[in-house]
Design an enzyme around this catalytic site. Structure first.
Site, PDB file in Angstrom:
ATOM      1  N   LYS A 262     113.139   7.127  18.382  1.00  0.00           N
ATOM      2  CA  LYS A 262     114.329   6.587  17.694  1.00  0.00           C
ATOM      3  C   LYS A 262     114.396   7.145  16.285  1.00  0.00           C
ATOM      4  CE  LYS A 262     114.488   2.595  20.622  1.00  0.00           C
ATOM      5  NZ  LYS A 262     113.771   1.420  21.050  1.00  0.00           N
TER       6      LYS A 262
ATOM      7  N   GLN B 117     111.717  -3.926  18.948  1.00  0.00           N
ATOM      8  CA  GLN B 117     111.200  -3.207  20.113  1.00  0.00           C
ATOM      9  C   GLN B 117     110.548  -4.194  21.098  1.00  0.00           C
ATOM     10  OE1 GLN B 117     111.476   0.291  20.476  1.00  0.00           O
ATOM     11  NE2 GLN B 117     110.782  -0.171  22.537  1.00  0.00           N
TER      12      GLN B 117
ATOM     13  N   ASP C 214     121.299  -3.091  19.547  1.00  0.00           N
ATOM     14  CA  ASP C 214     120.890  -3.161  20.954  1.00  0.00           C
ATOM     15  C   ASP C 214     121.898  -3.966  21.778  1.00  0.00           C
ATOM     16  OD1 ASP C 214     118.686  -1.767  21.843  1.00  0.00           O
ATOM     17  OD2 ASP C 214     117.226  -3.245  21.125  1.00  0.00           O
TER      18      ASP C 214
END
Ligand code: NAD
Length: 308
Positions: free
Chosen positions: A68, A112, A135
């Site tokens: 990322k 995460q 997300d």
């Protein structure tokens, strides 16, 4: 062509199967994000920035986080990884997320997964402010998606939609079967398909006669997290098969939920693993991040999907 795969019945072999590689699609999205980042910098005199929270030292999570960061840099965005030890008190992480929510220089925040068991997922979902939830896991985004309102799209299902669209595989009016009902893949996948006028069958671990349902679908999306679950007997000849599953074999290779070689004999189009759905997820994350940054600076900028 007729083919007997030793399955107890004879099926039609697809004349030529197209592999739906992510590379050209991801490159197209990334090019567009890069241009938007340049414009953003010019207009607002700063870089869009994403913060990734990493708890513990899970190898896969570390690799995903690193990727990322690398892609953010490549596309001209700023990024940071904030690491916590496995045994951190979840309250400390929540406080950090609150600070990031209030920080005007941060546009996107991502936690995460997987998180240690000390974290309660149903609470964590609410931590990130919706305007920075790149997300798109926040219940506000899930609700908006279900209602067909403008919203951020969860990265993996949105990546599948982009793949289908790039390869001109229309879902409108077609019967699409989704295997899996997780909050991050299966459910939003079904919602996005419905939004694009597909007729959706959603299957899960309690579904009976799975094969009878999957064989009706002209598009099959598999997100069961079960290596090799789907063989050719689950697939309608000529169907498009999207494999979301990712698994590492004992000898270190990556495989999916679909038995590629077998299903390739009858499908008309398939995503490979690796190189199919996986790389799309990261590209959509970058797209969501620039979108979050633009929206924060310009409240009028529109979101990707809109209500009918
Ligand atoms: P999950 O374990 O949360 O959900 C799996 C779903 O599949 C559940 O809803 C379950 O009911 C269903 N299921 C399990 N076994 C089944 C069976 N035998 N028959 C029918 N349904 C069954 O997993 P997830 O987070 O949704 O991820 C699914 C897969 O996708 C995993 O392999 C994961 O690693 C992969 N994944 C890939 C990406 C990517 O970027 N490509 C992103 C997220 C997840």
């Amino acid at each position: 062509m007729l083919l007997d795969l030793n399955l107890g019945f004879v099926i039609l072999k697809s004349a030529s199967m197209i592999q739906l590689f992510a590379k050209p699609v991801a490159e197209k999205i990334q090019k567009e994000v890069k241009q938007r980042v340049s414009r953003f910098k010019l207009n607002y005199g700063r870089l869009p920035k994403i913060s990734v929270i990493l708890v513990g030292d899970d190898t896969a999570s570390r690799i995903y986080t690193q990727r990322k960061g690398e892609l953010s840099s490549l596309l001209g965005m700023d990024h940071e990884t904030i690491s916590f030890p496995m045994d951190v008190n979840p309250e400390l992480v929540r406080d950090r997320v609150r600070n990031l929510n209030d920080d005007p220089k941060i546009d996107g925040i991502l936690i995460q997964r997987p998180l240690p068991k000390t974290f309660r997922e149903e609470e964590v979902l609410y931590w990130i402010s919706p305007d920075k939830d790149v997300d798109a896991f926040h219940p506000v985004h899930a609700g908006e998606l279900l209602l067909g309102l403008p919203t951020f799209r969860p990265c993996t299902p949105a990546g599948v939609m982009e793949l289908l669209s790039f390869y001109k595989i229309s879902v409108s009016g077609r019967l699409v079967c989704v295997i899996g009902r997780s909050s991050i893949v299966g459910k939003p996948m079904a919602a996005l398909l419905l939004q694009s006028d597909a007729t959706v069958i959603q299957c899960h671990s309690k579904t009976q006669n799975l094969k009878e349902l999957t064989r009706q679908a002209s598009i099959l999306v598999v997100a069961a997290g079960r290596p090799g679950l789907i063989d050719a007997s689950y697939v309608q000849p000529g169907a498009t098969v999207i494999d979301v599953g990712i698994h590492r074999t004992q000898d270190g290779r990556l495989t999916g939920d679909v038995r590629f070689d077998e299903v390739a004999q009858i499908a008309s189009a398939m995503t490979p693993v690796p190189g199919g759905v996986g790389p799309m997820t990261l590209s959509i994350l970058m797209q969501n991040t620039i979108l979050a940054a633009e929206r924060r600076e310009n409240k009028n900028s529109s979101l990707l999907i809109s209500a009918e």
